[in-house]
Design a protein around this motif. Structure first.
Motif, PDB file in Angstrom:
ATOM      1  N   ASN A 262       0.848  -1.286   0.438  1.00 34.65           N
ATOM      2  CA  ASN A 262       0.099  -0.097  -0.105  1.00 34.65           C
ATOM      3  C   ASN A 262       0.868   1.729  -0.327  1.00 34.65           C
ATOM      4  O   ASN A 262       0.773   2.150  -0.704  1.00 34.65           O
ATOM      5  N   GLN A 263       1.894   0.843   1.225  1.00 34.99           N
ATOM      6  CA  GLN A 263       3.181   2.329   0.784  1.00 34.99           C
ATOM      7  C   GLN A 263       2.916   2.659  -0.459  1.00 34.99           C
ATOM      8  O   GLN A 263       3.252   3.833  -0.591  1.00 34.99           O
ATOM      9  N   ARG A 264       4.307   1.989  -1.729  1.00 33.74           N
ATOM     10  CA  ARG A 264       4.969   2.009  -2.334  1.00 33.74           C
ATOM     11  C   ARG A 264       3.410   2.296  -3.643  1.00 33.74           C
ATOM     12  O   ARG A 264       4.068   2.859  -4.431  1.00 33.74           O
ATOM     13  N   ALA A 265       1.892   1.834  -3.445  1.00 28.94           N
ATOM     14  CA  ALA A 265       1.101   1.849  -4.292  1.00 28.94           C
ATOM     15  C   ALA A 265       0.849   3.733  -4.188  1.00 28.94           C
ATOM     16  O   ALA A 265       0.487   4.786  -5.171  1.00 28.94           O
ATOM     17  N   ILE A 266       0.726   3.959  -3.547  1.00 29.87           N
ATOM     18  CA  ILE A 266       0.312   5.504  -2.534  1.00 29.87           C
ATOM     19  C   ILE A 266       1.947   6.306  -3.370  1.00 29.87           C
ATOM     20  O   ILE A 266       1.207   7.441  -4.220  1.00 29.87           O
TER      21      ILE A 266
END
Length: 892
Positions: free
Chosen positions: A152-156
């Motif tokens: 989720n962190q990388r996607a954001i």
């Protein structure tokens, strides 16, 4: 007095964001990844996505814009309604006072959700870099979010970087992932995601995105911020309420309101001031832009239909953008505005780009395809289906409008169809993509105007069938607006209106309104000038027909309201008669006012002017005007310079206020603020205002030089009652009309035009009522008057004044004696005594004055009764308080 309307707070630049100082030390050094992201975010997002003045200044010459305009110079912050205060307008600082970690901002298409998200991102960045905030924001357009094979962190972080066109190495990405713990995440466009996955989709569904956002808000989540406002989410209103699985809870919900007239004017000024600055930098003349600014402001304040449509940022920016060619008038109708916008954004804007060949050779086919798409959406909507269009719809209409010969090569034909469909799918701000394979018009009027354009190509018999359906009236109206610009078109409209006067269905209210809709558009486009004799006769016949429908008690409220609006555009014959013929006379005789018991009311203000005990007295012959004073009539007073003619301001206090004396106005303003809790109780009870709004509301009420709601499209039709006038203005208007009638020889020497006393007002109401508590003899209050509190059916809850005289509750010819708007009287707010029957009054001082008659906004049920009393100081003004005139013997 119940009548101030939803509060619109002022939004000067210094109030846009007000954040409490950080409790921790402010970061002053930045990692490389953070520095690059913040610089790119400011460069990319600090501008309007559509309608930049720089495009107006530079693009018309075929040059690329030298720079984008700063969003902070252009942007007018929105106001919001919150879930717990639905009728109160809050400014943007309400976002920062929420105790929730997540704020959800919803709004209808064109209300500026994405612009808000862009502004907040850049403002966070600027404040962070200036060490005024302890955090910055990531802008995350959800339609570009990719979750597959990513945390989720990388996607954001990747989505935020794509949004500002930035590529970073792995080290910088890791730095930014760490920054998520102290950043605010702005998730824009939850509505743009699909509810289910399609083949090959990499973007998440709305349900998956909602789950991600919820995870950000879980307390003590090690990957994300653990305190303060950690996320802001935007969505369309309808999509937010569509599926509970996509809801984010807990969250504070804010719904964006449309612009107030004041916000719209501020937006016009800001837009043009930026354009003028750009012109000046180029050493070019700016006089035309100064005139243009006045033209746009005038158009949205005087044209009710156009002004109402332009109370959204999108439509206002479109109006300002397309009004660019000095050889053309500003659009005078919604149909003209929308068609010019389509021409500008789909065709002319691309004459110097990659699409030059397509738009040069096939402009008419592109427009036809877009119109057929709108027609498809409108037809589905009328039949109870969806207005959403798909890729398949856009390709089908593109194929049907490509008029290539049969000899054209198949490949050539398919390439052209694909090109047109692809050009339309880009949306250009008018048909934006919602999510995968789905499109919707940014504003309903684009769908309706373009459906009207498509109607022009339908046979007359088919068009006739549509005209008899109420839900097709907007496209029928706009078809007429598009055709009215030419003589050929006016002939076609004239013939079609005649066609609708005969045959099946021609005698229904739907047919009558369809004819009126078309003719009103003709009047708007042509300004009523140069109309052929047949069209003028059609207009006269339609006016008469509308008045006949108004005489029917069974006419539904919504159609009654629309009937009145159309008469306002076409001309209301009732108001063209001589003033002397529009009077209701009461002969000399004994009269009684008051009642044996006081009215039941929740509001202390009304209890302080009891209607008891009943009292008798004698009144000399007098008359009340059949109609409330209208905007059209009051405009004559304004145009004649009535506010500067000392002889009409009967009290020293009134003249001192009208002449703009600052000391007096400030003194009155202080008094108004002191008594605001008394006079704005109903607004608080109805959640239309909160106590902190009182000071600004009072300042707008005191510091003005025209009626308070003069520029509000919902209040300024010619045949609506003038509202937002204080007692001094009512007195001055009565004096001015007295002088004018006297000069024209239309007033007997012994007569005088003035405001009525409350005894005169109530005596007339009693004459009409018989033994009833209302001034009519049959039917419920909501059937006889525009009364919010007394209305039993939801259809009748229209929160604005209606045209005067829409309810035929008796044969007297007197209208709106109860309902529509309260009416100022001469009388002071005192207990009843013999003095109540004096037919003159002391007009000096700051004594409270009685108002009678209830209104469209009244909160108290018994306010509809003829004995109910209200009062206000002479400087108060509301959106449901107006004027009725009295004619009496001079000195009486």
């Amino acid at each position: 007095m119940d009548g101030d309307g939803p509060k619109r707070q002022r939004t000067p630049e210094e109030k846009v964001i007000r954040v409490a100082p950080s409790s921790s030390s402010v970061r002053r050094s930045l990692a490389d990844g953070e520095a690059q992201y913040l610089a790119a975010a400011i460069a990319k997002l600090d501008s309007l996505e559509y309608g930049d003045p720089a495009e107006f200044v530079f693009d018309r010459s075929g040059r690329a814009a030298a720079r984008r305009s700063n969003l902070r110079e252009l942007w007018v912050p929105p106001t919001f309604r919150t879930a717990d205060e639905r009728n109160v307008e809050r400014d943007i600082n309400a976002l920062w006072t929420t105790t929730e970690q997540c704020a959800v901002v919803i709004g209808h298409p064109g209300y500026g959700k994405s612009t808000l998200a862009r502004f907040l991102t850049t403002r966070f960045a600027q404040e962070f870099l200036a060490s005024k905030l302890d955090r910055f924001a990531f802008y995350v357009p959800l339609a570009s979010l990719k979750l597959k094979d990513r945390t989720n962190q990388r996607a954001i972080v990747e989505c935020a970087l794509r949004a500002v066109e930035l590529e970073l190495d792995e080290g910088a990405l890791l730095e930014l992932e760490k920054s998520l713990k102290t950043a605010t995440l702005i998730f824009d466009g939850l509505d743009e995601l699909p509810l289910t996955h399609g083949t090959g989709d990499q973007i998440p569904t709305r349900i998956e995105a909602a789950a991600l956002i919820r995870s950000v808000n879980i307390p003590n989540n090690e990957s994300f911020r653990t305190g303060g406002l950690s996320t802001i989410v935007t969505s369309r209103v309808a999509d937010w309420h569509e599926d509970d699985r996509t809801k984010i809870r807990p969250a504070a919900l804010f719904e964006i309101s449309n612009f107030s007239p004041e916000q719209a004017r501020e937006a016009v000024v800001r837009w043009h001031d930026v354009a003028i600055g750009l012109r000046a930098e180029e050493g070019l003349d700016t006089a035309d832009l100064e005139k243009r600014k006045l033209d746009v402001a005038s158009a949205i304040s005087t044209n009710s239909e156009l002004g109402a449509v332009c109370l959204t940022p999108l439509m206002l920016n479109i109006l300002q953008t397309i009004y660019s060619d000095e050889s053309r008038d500003i659009p005078s109708s919604v149909s003209q505005l929308c068609l010019r916008a389509v021409d500008r954004l789909f065709i002319k804007k691309h004459l110097f780009g990659e699409q030059k060949l397509l738009v040069t050779e096939h402009a008419s086919w592109i427009l036809d395809a877009l119109a057929e798409a709108a027609f498809t959406a409108q037809e589905r909507l009328v039949q109870g289906g969806t207005k959403i269009l798909t890729d398949e719809d856009l390709r089908r209409v593109s194929k049907n409008t490509c008029r290539l010969s049969e000899a054209t090569l198949f490949e050539t034909r398919e390439n052209l169809i694909t090109s047109i469909a692809a050009h339309i799918r880009r949306g250009h701000g008018i048909l934006p993509p919602l999510r995968r394979n789905e499109y919707d018009f940014a504003h309903n009027v684009f769908r309706e105007v373009l459906a009207g354009y498509a109607l022009a190509k339908r046979p007359v018999t088919q068009r006739r069938g549509y005209a008899l359906l109420e839900k097709w009236h907007p496209p029928i109206r706009y078809w007429a607006g598009l055709r009215a610009a030419s003589e050929e078109g006016k002939n076609e409209i004239n013939a079609f209106v005649g066609e609708l006067r005969g045959g099946p269905g021609s005698r229904t209210i739907e047919a009558a309104l369809a004819r009126a809709e078309m003719l009103s558009e003709v009047v708007s486009v042509t300004h009523g000038q140069n109309l052929m004799r047949d069209l003028k006769q059609r207009i006269l016949a339609t006016q008469s027909e509308l008045l006949k429908w108004l005489s029917r008690r069974s006419l539904p409220f919504s159609k009654r309201m629309r009937n009145g609006d159309l008469l306002g555009t076409l001309g209301d014959p009732r108001l063209e008669a001589e003033f002397s013929s529009r009077l209701f006379w009461l002969e000399t005789g004994p009269r009684q006012i008051g009642r044996s018991t006081n009215h039941i009311t929740r509001i202390t203000k009304y209890s302080s002017v009891p209607a008891s005990p009943p009292i008798k007295g004698m009144l000399s012959r007098y008359a009340l005007s059949a109609f409330l004073v209208t905007n059209a009539e009051y405009k004559q007073f304004l145009d004649d310079g009535g506010y500067k003619q000392r002889e009409h301001w009967q009290s020293a206090e009134g003249w001192t206020w009208a002449s703009g004396d600052d000391d007096f106005r400030n003194a009155v303003l202080n008094r108004a603020r002191d008594v605001a809790p008394t006079h704005l109780t109903s607004e608080v009870l109805g959640q239309r205002l909160i106590a902190e709004d009182f000071p600004d509301q009072c300042e707008r009420m005191i510091k003005r030089s025209s009626p308070m709601y003069w520029s509000a499209p919902s209040h300024n039709r010619p045949n609506q009652p003038v509202v937002g006038v204080n007692w001094w203005e009512a007195l001055a208007y009565a004096s001015w009309i007295d002088a004018r009638l006297r000069k024209e020889g239309k007033l007997d020497k012994g007569q005088q035009v003035r405001l009525p006393t409350e005894a005169e007002w109530e005596s007339v109401a009693r004459q009409l009522s018989g033994d009833n508590p209302y001034p009519w003899t049959e039917g419920a209050p909501y059937e006889n008057a525009h009364l919010r509190a007394a209305e039993s059916n939801e259809e009748a809850r229209a929160l604005r004044p209606c045209a005067v005289g829409l309810f035929p509750f008796n044969s007297s010819g007197l209208h709106d004696i109860v309902g529509n708007v309260w009416e100022w009287t001469l009388s002071k707010a005192k207990p009843y005594s013999e003095e109540a029957f004096r037919q003159e009054a002391d007009v000096c001082g700051l004594d409270d004055r009685v108002a009678r008659g209830s209104s469209w906004l009244s909160s108290e049920i018994e306010a509809a009764e003829i004995t109910f009393r209200s009062f206000d100081p002479p400087y108060n003004a509301y959106e449901d308080l107006g004027i009725r005139l009295c004619v009496a013997e001079r000195g009486k």
